[in-house]
Design a protein around this motif. Structure first.
Motif, PDB file in Angstrom:
ATOM      1  N   LEU A  79       0.900  -1.215  -0.161  1.00 19.64           N
ATOM      2  CA  LEU A  79       0.025   0.043  -0.089  1.00 19.64           C
ATOM      3  C   LEU A  79       0.994   1.078   0.121  1.00 19.64           C
ATOM      4  O   LEU A  79       0.631   2.082  -0.684  1.00 19.64           O
ATOM      5  CB  LEU A  79      -1.057  -0.038   1.198  1.00 19.64           C
ATOM      6  CG  LEU A  79      -1.899   1.236   1.544  1.00 19.64           C
ATOM      7  CD1 LEU A  79      -2.709   1.559   0.335  1.00 19.64           C
ATOM      8  CD2 LEU A  79      -2.671   1.159   2.807  1.00 19.64           C
TER       9      LEU A  79
ATOM     10  N   LEU B  66       1.262   4.274  -3.066  1.00 23.12           N
ATOM     11  CA  LEU B  66       1.283   5.534  -2.837  1.00 23.12           C
ATOM     12  C   LEU B  66       2.438   6.548  -3.012  1.00 23.12           C
ATOM     13  O   LEU B  66       2.152   7.360  -3.547  1.00 23.12           O
ATOM     14  CB  LEU B  66       0.695   5.738  -1.447  1.00 23.12           C
ATOM     15  CG  LEU B  66       0.085   7.189  -0.856  1.00 23.12           C
ATOM     16  CD1 LEU B  66      -1.123   7.255  -1.113  1.00 23.12           C
ATOM     17  CD2 LEU B  66       0.481   7.158   0.866  1.00 23.12           C
TER      18      LEU B  66
ATOM     19  N   ILE C 122      -8.471  11.801  -2.618  1.00 18.75           N
ATOM     20  CA  ILE C 122      -8.293  10.319  -2.936  1.00 18.75           C
ATOM     21  C   ILE C 122      -7.078   9.812  -2.279  1.00 18.75           C
ATOM     22  O   ILE C 122      -6.901   8.641  -1.900  1.00 18.75           O
ATOM     23  CB  ILE C 122      -8.450   9.873  -4.420  1.00 18.75           C
ATOM     24  CG1 ILE C 122      -8.840   8.383  -4.634  1.00 18.75           C
ATOM     25  CG2 ILE C 122      -7.277  10.256  -5.169  1.00 18.75           C
ATOM     26  CD1 ILE C 122     -10.046   8.174  -4.115  1.00 18.75           C
ATOM     27  N   SER C 123      -5.937  10.600  -2.459  1.00 16.32           N
ATOM     28  CA  SER C 123      -4.611  10.194  -1.916  1.00 16.32           C
ATOM     29  C   SER C 123      -4.713  10.025  -0.327  1.00 16.32           C
ATOM     30  O   SER C 123      -4.193   9.111   0.342  1.00 16.32           O
ATOM     31  CB  SER C 123      -3.616  11.266  -2.015  1.00 16.32           C
ATOM     32  OG  SER C 123      -3.214  11.171  -3.759  1.00 16.32           O
TER      33      SER C 123
ATOM     34  N   THR D 191      -6.893   7.030   0.586  1.00 14.26           N
ATOM     35  CA  THR D 191      -6.091   5.730   0.285  1.00 14.26           C
ATOM     36  C   THR D 191      -5.403   5.442   1.680  1.00 14.26           C
ATOM     37  O   THR D 191      -4.953   4.422   1.946  1.00 14.26           O
ATOM     38  CB  THR D 191      -5.561   5.782  -1.198  1.00 14.26           C
ATOM     39  OG1 THR D 191      -6.368   6.167  -2.169  1.00 14.26           O
ATOM     40  CG2 THR D 191      -4.802   4.327  -1.491  1.00 14.26           C
TER      41      THR D 191
ATOM     42  N   LEU E  34      -7.342   4.641   4.707  1.00 12.66           N
ATOM     43  CA  LEU E  34      -8.322   3.930   4.718  1.00 12.66           C
ATOM     44  C   LEU E  34      -8.143   2.473   5.693  1.00 12.66           C
ATOM     45  O   LEU E  34      -9.118   2.255   6.300  1.00 12.66           O
ATOM     46  CB  LEU E  34      -8.465   3.124   3.249  1.00 12.66           C
ATOM     47  CG  LEU E  34      -9.620   2.190   2.878  1.00 12.66           C
ATOM     48  CD1 LEU E  34     -10.979   2.948   3.556  1.00 12.66           C
ATOM     49  CD2 LEU E  34      -9.715   1.887   1.379  1.00 12.66           C
TER      50      LEU E  34
ATOM     51  N   SER F 238      -7.869  -2.327   1.637  1.00 13.56           N
ATOM     52  CA  SER F 238      -7.144  -0.847   1.498  1.00 13.56           C
ATOM     53  C   SER F 238      -6.482  -1.231   0.310  1.00 13.56           C
ATOM     54  O   SER F 238      -6.182  -0.156  -0.601  1.00 13.56           O
ATOM     55  CB  SER F 238      -6.349  -0.477   2.834  1.00 13.56           C
ATOM     56  OG  SER F 238      -7.261  -0.299   3.658  1.00 13.56           O
TER      57      SER F 238
ATOM     58  N   VAL G  37      -8.023  -1.099  -2.896  1.00 15.09           N
ATOM     59  CA  VAL G  37      -8.588  -0.008  -3.130  1.00 15.09           C
ATOM     60  C   VAL G  37      -7.337   0.938  -3.923  1.00 15.09           C
ATOM     61  O   VAL G  37      -7.560   1.798  -4.905  1.00 15.09           O
ATOM     62  CB  VAL G  37      -9.175   0.893  -2.032  1.00 15.09           C
ATOM     63  CG1 VAL G  37      -9.436   2.422  -2.182  1.00 15.09           C
ATOM     64  CG2 VAL G  37     -10.462   0.073  -1.589  1.00 15.09           C
ATOM     65  N   ALA G  38      -6.078   0.715  -3.350  1.00 14.64           N
ATOM     66  CA  ALA G  38      -4.832   1.326  -3.827  1.00 14.64           C
ATOM     67  C   ALA G  38      -4.581   1.044  -5.157  1.00 14.64           C
ATOM     68  O   ALA G  38      -4.348   1.917  -5.924  1.00 14.64           O
ATOM     69  CB  ALA G  38      -3.936   1.419  -2.874  1.00 14.64           C
TER      70      ALA G  38
ATOM     71  N   THR H 202      -7.249   3.172  -6.965  1.00 11.03           N
ATOM     72  CA  THR H 202      -7.055   4.669  -7.172  1.00 11.03           C
ATOM     73  C   THR H 202      -5.821   5.026  -7.695  1.00 11.03           C
ATOM     74  O   THR H 202      -5.615   6.154  -8.181  1.00 11.03           O
ATOM     75  CB  THR H 202      -7.217   5.263  -5.671  1.00 11.03           C
ATOM     76  OG1 THR H 202      -6.491   4.548  -4.430  1.00 11.03           O
ATOM     77  CG2 THR H 202      -8.850   4.907  -5.195  1.00 11.03           C
TER      78      THR H 202
END
Length: 448
Positions: free
Chosen positions: A71, A75, A230-231, A234, A237, A279, A282-283, A286
């Motif tokens: 994750l 990011l 959104i960052s 993420t 989350l 999470s 989702v990452a 996103t």
């Protein structure tokens, strides 16, 4: 006698790592075998003890740790972390630049492990320093405080996650109480301590630093990075999901409404492993697919993240093996007997032991895991809140970073400091985090 054997084991560990330059994992395993023999564990049980300690620790930790690393890497590689940092800097403005750095570092620090966060944020700190013509250390201390606090107190970081697993504490409770402890600690150890440090070593705030060793950094045009909202979503989350699960569970116990399928579903999603998996998925969307990044590239980032944490996982496993040796060798029971009938709180004892081991060993994670082996037998005699014991152990394990800790040298070299300046900034900063953290934990223990 058992404590003397442990002391000799710790000295042996220091000699192997510092003088013979042996790998930390190898050193931990060698010392685990040696201490096992000295404590009188039967020969046919020694290997089983070490294997169960290593496997038991990694069995709980590997999934959360691995998913968390992926994750954080997504990011970082997508530019999401840079978007968070630069947006907050622009919003807070030059006058409140320290608070922007603290906020950005705290959000990013939850998702990224300490070393990764440091390497990612330092080039951004240097860029802001040049643009605003402020000292790099003026920004570096708040950044270091935020990253260190999240590393010491908040899951999914390895220390608090591993300690919670060993002590059987609810990870959601550790996260919630950890957030309560973290916020005042970051404020005191970050922007407020900077004012003190400036008086202690004013010359340190004139240094220009050196980040050539970080190599070429991936740079993004801000418009090419994911959106700020959104960052942040993420990055936070896992915290959101675990917190929801914990709050619902606490409300259920307090109000007493009956168990049903919806509650079980929320509790399932709030489980640390499940929260991290959701999470990460989702990452992947996103930070990757939604921005038209091929899935192959996204998976390459995930693979790199796992390869980067391989040795750290082994070191944590080695710490777990040493911890199990202390338990099976009776050292934990000996400590429990020693403090039987004492009025000393297990929270305070955990902090003291972790602090002594941290100063001796350098590694916060190894110090924390070794502490659990010593305090675990005591907890059966006490009704102390296990989540607070986890946090106290984490607080003790970050104290007084010095020459046997890699973080000390990283901070020194990146900010171009002398030894004296590093002790007066980084070592003191870590000590403040430890002591203030303990103070807040003890206050919580009164009201919880």
């Amino acid at each position: 006698m058992p404590l003397l054997i442990v002391a000799f084991g710790i000295v042996a560990l220091l000699i192997l790592i510092m003088f013979f330059k042996l790998n930390t994992f190898v050193s931990l395993i060698i010392v685990s075998f040696g201490v096992s023999l000295a404590l009188g564990i039967p020969l046919d049980n020694i290997v089983k003890t070490i294997e169960s300690g290593l496997g038991g620790t990694l069995g709980h930790l590997a999934l959360i740790f691995g998913l968390g690393a992926m994750l954080g890497k997504l990011l970082s590689d997508s530019g999401g972390a840079q978007r968070i940092a630069m947006t907050l800097v622009n919003k807070f403005g030059e006058k409140n630049i320290q608070w922007a750095v603290v906020t950005a570092s705290f959000i990013i620090g939850i998702a990224l492990f300490f070393e990764v966060g440091l390497v990612l944020l330092i080039p951004i700190i240097f860029a802001i320093s040049r643009e605003l013509k402020v000292s790099i250390l003026y920004l570096g201390i708040p950044m270091g405080a935020a990253l260190s606090v999240t590393h010491g107190f908040l899951p999914p970081h390895p220390g608090p996650t591993a300690i919670a697993g060993e002590l059987g504490a609810n990870l959601g409770h550790v996260l919630m109480y950890g957030l309560i402890v973290s916020i005042p600690t970051v404020i005191i150890a970050g922007p407020l301590f900077t004012k003190v440090a400036k008086k202690l070593v004013p010359e340190a705030f004139t240094k220009t630093g050196d980040i050539r060793s970080l190599g070429e950094q991936k740079e993004f045009k801000l418009e090419d990075t994911p959106g700020f909202g959104i960052s942040v979503f993420t990055a936070l989350l896992p915290v959101i999901l675990m917190s929801i699960g914990t709050i619902i569970t606490l409300l259920q116990k307090t109000i007493g409404f009956p168990e049903n399928a919806l509650l079980r579903g929320i509790e399932f999603i709030g489980n640390a492993d499940v929260s991290m998996l959701i999470s990460l998925l989702v990452a992947v969307y996103t930070m990757g697919l939604a921005r038209k990044i091929p899935i192959k590239n996204v998976m390459e980032s995930c693979a790199t993240a796992i390869s980067n944490i391989g040795m750290m996982l082994l070191i944590i496993g080695g710490g777990g093996a040493f911890k199990q040796v202390l338990i099976d060798g009776g050292v934990g029971d000996y400590v429990a007997e020693l403090f039987q009938g004492t009025s000393l709180s297990p929270i305070l004892l955990a902090w003291i032991i972790a602090a002594i081991l941290r100063v001796s060993l350098g590694s916060a994670t190894v110090a924390a895991l070794t502490t659990t082996g010593l305090v675990l037998p005591m907890l059966g005699q006490s009704d102390v809140n296990l989540a607070l014991v986890v946090l106290a152990t984490g607080a003790g394990s970050v104290i007084a970073s010095h020459v046997n800790d890699a973080g000390f040298w990283m901070f020194k070299e990146y900010f171009g400091l002398s030894m004296k300046e590093t002790f007066a900034t980084w070592t003191l900063l870590e000590t403040i985090i430890s002591v203030v953290g303990l103070g807040v934990i003890l206050l919580l223990s009164v009201v919880i």
